[in-house]
Design a protein around this motif. Structure first.
Motif, short mmCIF file in Angstrom:
data_model
loop_
_atom_site.label_atom_id
_atom_site.label_comp_id
_atom_site.label_asym_id
_atom_site.label_seq_id
_atom_site.Cartn_x
_atom_site.Cartn_y
_atom_site.Cartn_z
N UNK A 176 46.83 33.91 47.80
CA UNK A 176 46.80 33.43 47.06
C UNK A 176 46.49 32.16 46.00
N UNK A 177 46.13 31.21 47.00
CA UNK A 177 45.67 30.25 46.37
C UNK A 177 43.96 30.82 45.41
N UNK A 178 43.50 31.20 46.49
CA UNK A 178 42.49 31.27 45.92
C UNK A 178 41.65 32.19 44.55
N UNK A 179 43.05 33.51 45.15
CA UNK A 179 43.11 34.07 43.57
C UNK A 179 43.34 34.05 42.14
N UNK A 180 45.03 32.80 42.45
CA UNK A 180 45.40 32.26 41.60
C UNK A 180 44.29 31.79 40.86
N UNK A 207 38.87 43.25 30.73
CA UNK A 207 38.34 44.64 31.70
C UNK A 207 39.72 44.68 32.53
N UNK A 208 40.06 45.76 32.93
CA UNK A 208 41.66 45.97 33.60
C UNK A 208 41.46 45.07 35.14
N UNK A 209 39.78 44.99 35.64
CA UNK A 209 39.39 44.64 36.80
C UNK A 209 39.50 43.68 37.24
N UNK A 210 39.43 42.86 35.72
CA UNK A 210 39.24 41.41 35.87
C UNK A 210 40.14 41.09 35.56
N UNK A 211 41.59 41.84 34.81
CA UNK A 211 42.58 40.61 34.12
C UNK A 211 43.35 40.09 35.17
N UNK A 212 43.84 38.45 34.73
CA UNK A 212 44.19 37.75 34.91
C UNK A 212 45.52 38.22 35.48
N UNK A 213 46.31 37.76 36.71
CA UNK A 213 47.91 37.34 36.60
C UNK A 213 48.34 36.69 35.11
N UNK A 214 49.58 38.17 35.25
CA UNK A 214 50.57 37.20 33.74
C UNK A 214 51.11 36.17 33.91
N UNK A 215 51.46 35.32 32.88
CA UNK A 215 52.62 33.59 33.55
C UNK A 215 53.52 34.31 34.05
N UNK A 216 54.00 35.02 34.45
CA UNK A 216 55.00 35.62 35.32
C UNK A 216 54.99 35.57 36.48
#
Length: 429
Positions: A78-82, A96-105
């Protein structure tokens, strides 16, 4: 190690025994709880950015169960990805959907996950994430408007979740940000009517509970106290004859709020006993398969809530989960289907595929898309109902329909549900 939770305000009022005055979910069959936790283990092996879910980690840490080394590895992933996705420089590739950032939620849930490990967010990277979440809340505040006639661009649920996540990290948000949520509870009747999600009320209530206990916004203290009382009353009124608050899937978050209530009453204690009986029946029938729903329920079965992350007990003993034995022939492994959400008529057009369990409700699918596919209500409004689901009829409807819910769900009625003009229970099994 940190403190072991919150005080509940002392003894029950005179004439009431504690068990009938407070909301307590105790003595649930440990075998049923273990089986529920085992359903999360396969999800902890899914470590792609699209499938990582901070809620799974939070749910386990607040439960009576643990996943051993797998749990620590999941938090590391989780830490690495976020950090990589949310802190990378902005570029055109972000579309690009494949590189979409996590939402604020999802960012808010990530902050809850850190706190569940007794970590306070800090340092240069942590401060940048906090700033992102605060900017999100400020943007949502502006969307609501000075005259309170607007709406959040996402939802009051995510708005509340953002306030809660910052609160458990002792990060203060401006009184005006809290004020928008308070105003919605005080003056927007639709926010507290049956057709608006009990989940939203519960999340708003937990945000208020954290602010009340932390005293981060002392000038708003009286309004927060009154809003909490109002939210609790409305959730209790939303209890169904079966014992659920709203429906079976919104009941865990409702109970998280009610269990931490500093406002004991016979009505509260009785309602929670009824909800406990309904939940036990649901566990026996294996109703909970969705990992998000499971992660919201596990803390309840351990008498915990997200508000306990103010002062989590990271040394509390938890039973080690072992993978379930081979699935018996009569038990069916949940089948997942891919649903394509496509909205034309807006720029840029929206197109995203989500994977959901067969039998998911329309509400489940839209929530999944909102969390993992940057889907917003404005996509529906802007497209003037031009929304198409692929393989729509694969959904199973598990309830009797009655007016104003029609069995043949149409997209205009779905739009009304999303913007808060149609009973949300119409879209729940």
């Amino acid at each position: 190690m940190e403190g072991g939770g919150r005080l509940r305000g002392g003894a029950a009022p005179s004439g009431m025994q504690r068990g009938t005055a407070y909301c307590e979910i105790t003595e649930v069959d440990s075998t049923l709880v273990e089986r529920l936790g085992q359903r999360l283990l396969p999800w902890m092996d899914r470590l792609s950015q699209e499938q990582l879910n901070p809620s799974i980690y939070v749910g386990l840490r607040l439960s009576s169960l643990q996943a051993g080394a797998k749990e620590a590895h999941y938090l590391h992933s989780l830490k690495l990805s976020y950090q990589q996705s949310l802190l990378r420089p902005a570029s055109n590739k972000d579309d690009n959907d494949s590189e979409a950032k996590p939402s604020m939620g999802q960012l808010a849930l990530y902050l809850l996950a850190l706190r569940a490990n007794c970590e306070f967010i800090g340092g240069r990277k942590g401060d940048r994430l906090v700033s992102q979440l605060k900017r999100f809340l400020e943007d949502e505040k502006r969307a609501i408007g000075h005259n309170h006639q607007g709406h959040p661009r996402t939802s009051y649920y995510q708005y509340s979740l953002g306030i809660l996540a910052l609160c458990v990290h002792q990060k203060r948000v401006h009184d005006s940000v809290v004020g928008k949520l308070l105003y919605a509870v005080e003056h927007k009747p639709h926010l507290l009517q049956d057709h608006v999600s009990v989940d939203t009320m519960a999340m708003a209530g937990m945000a208020f509970s954290c602010l009340e206990l932390s005293n981060l916004n002392p000038k708003q203290r009286n309004r927060i106290n009154l809003a909490l009382k109002r939210v609790q009353e409305k959730i209790l009124k939303a209890q169904t004859p079966e014992g659920y608050f709203g429906n079976v899937y919104s009941t865990p978050l409702a109970l998280q709020l009610l269990m931490g209530s500093l406002r004991p009453s016979v009505e509260l204690g009785t309602a929670c006993l009824k909800a406990k009986a309904a939940l036990q029946a649901s566990l026996q029938h294996k109703t909970f398969q969705n990992p998000l729903m499971i992660s919201q329920l596990l803390p309840v079965l351990n008498q915990k809530s997200y508000v306990d992350l103010i002062s989590p007990d990271c040394q509390a003993p938890r039973a080690l989960l072992e993978p379930a034995l081979e699935t018996p022939p009569q038990a069916k492994v949940p089948k997942f289907i891919d649903v394509l959400l496509k909205v034309s008529g807006i720029s840029p057009s929206y197109r995203h595929s989500v994977s959901v369990p067969a039998g998911s409700s329309l509400e489940d699918i839209l929530k999944n898309a909102q969390e993992h596919g940057r889907f917003r209500v404005t996509h529906l409004v802007s497209a003037q109902h031009r929304l198409a689901f692929r393989r729509m009829r694969l959904f199973s409807i598990k309830r009797s329909w009655s007016d104003p819910c029609d069995e043949g769900v149409t997209w205009p009625s779905l739009l009304q549900s999303v913007v808060g003009q149609w009973p949300s229970s119409c879209f729940s099994p």
